[in-house]
Design a protein around this motif. Structure first.
Motif, PDB file in Angstrom:
ATOM      1  N   ASP A 156       2.675   2.358  -3.260  1.00 33.35           N
ATOM      2  CA  ASP A 156       1.897   3.106  -4.244  1.00 33.35           C
ATOM      3  C   ASP A 156       2.184   4.602  -4.124  1.00 33.35           C
ATOM      4  O   ASP A 156       2.343   5.296  -5.133  1.00 33.35           O
ATOM      5  CB  ASP A 156       0.406   2.832  -4.035  1.00 33.35           C
TER       6      ASP A 156
ATOM      7  N   ASP B 153      -2.689  -1.616  -8.333  1.00 33.55           N
ATOM      8  CA  ASP B 153      -3.640  -1.202  -7.290  1.00 33.55           C
ATOM      9  C   ASP B 153      -4.860  -2.109  -7.270  1.00 33.55           C
ATOM     10  O   ASP B 153      -5.301  -2.572  -6.214  1.00 33.55           O
ATOM     11  CB  ASP B 153      -4.084   0.246  -7.524  1.00 33.55           C
TER      12      ASP B 153
ATOM     13  N   SER C 243       0.830  -1.209   0.000  1.00 28.06           N
ATOM     14  CA  SER C 243       0.000   0.000   0.000  1.00 28.06           C
ATOM     15  C   SER C 243       0.861   1.254   0.000  1.00 28.06           C
ATOM     16  O   SER C 243       0.596   2.199  -0.749  1.00 28.06           O
ATOM     17  CB  SER C 243      -0.925  -0.003   1.217  1.00 28.06           C
TER      18      SER C 243
END
Length: 198
Positions: free
Chosen positions: A53, A78, A50
């Motif tokens: 990103d 994603d 996460s």
């Protein structure tokens, strides 16, 4: 290959690792209790994926590391992470890890499938086309990732509340995107009845 793209590829590689760790945690049995080290490892992998990103996005924007490959792979990474977590925690029968409500998983996956189909329809009739993310979609993704983290941390009622928020914004952004798509098709004349030639 830029470092931003390398980080995106790493995020894709982490997806099956995350799924494997969650399932391994649920399958372990130590005196009637699962071995928590596997859940902690799954949490670490999910948080790493996460946060990566944001890192590759920062590199692409501020260090001039945008590339065609990175632009293609970033949304795929994603969606893969999101889909893998939703399916694993929402559809796979787990004994030791609280699963998501089935309606939450269904809403988020259906939203993405509908928007993907709509995108291809628009690309077919209106080439090229620029799709700008709406704030409701960003909030839906944000709360969905928080709900996944809540499920991994076994937060119980907090996770359910995050599911309601994620699903609510997902429904809102779906309505907004569908209306925008229909308006684009209408203004381009693709929704009008065709007049038969004599």
């Amino acid at each position: 290959m830029t470092w931003a793209t390398r980080i995106t590829i790493l995020r894709i590689i982490l997806v099956p690792i995350f799924v494997t760790l969650v399932i391994t945690y649920d399958d372990t049995d130590n005196a009637g209790r699962p071995e928590e080290i596997w859940r902690y490892a799954a949490i670490a992998v999910f948080l790493t994926a996460s946060l990566s990103d944001a890192v590759d996005g920062y590199l692409a924007r501020h260090w001039n590391q945008r590339s065609a490959l990175g632009a293609l792979l970033d949304p795929i990474a994603d969606k893969l992470l999101l889909l893998a977590a939703l399916v694993t925690l929402g559809l796979v029968p787990l004994d030791h890890l609280r699963s998501f409500p089935i309606w939450f998983t269904a809403i988020i996956i259906s939203r993405d499938a509908l928007l993907l189909g709509g995108y291809f329809v628009l690309r077919h009739f209106l080439h090229p086309i620029e799709i700008r993310p709406h704030w409701t979609g960003k909030l839906s993704t944000f709360f969905t990732f928080l709900a996944i983290a809540g499920g991994l941390f076994k937060l119980g009622p907090v996770t359910k509340g995050l599911c309601f928020l994620g699903a609510g914004f997902a429904l809102a952004c779906t309505v907004i995107y569908v209306r925008q798509g229909l308006n684009l098709l209408h203004h381009s004349g693709h929704t009008k009845a065709s007049v038969p030639t004599p």
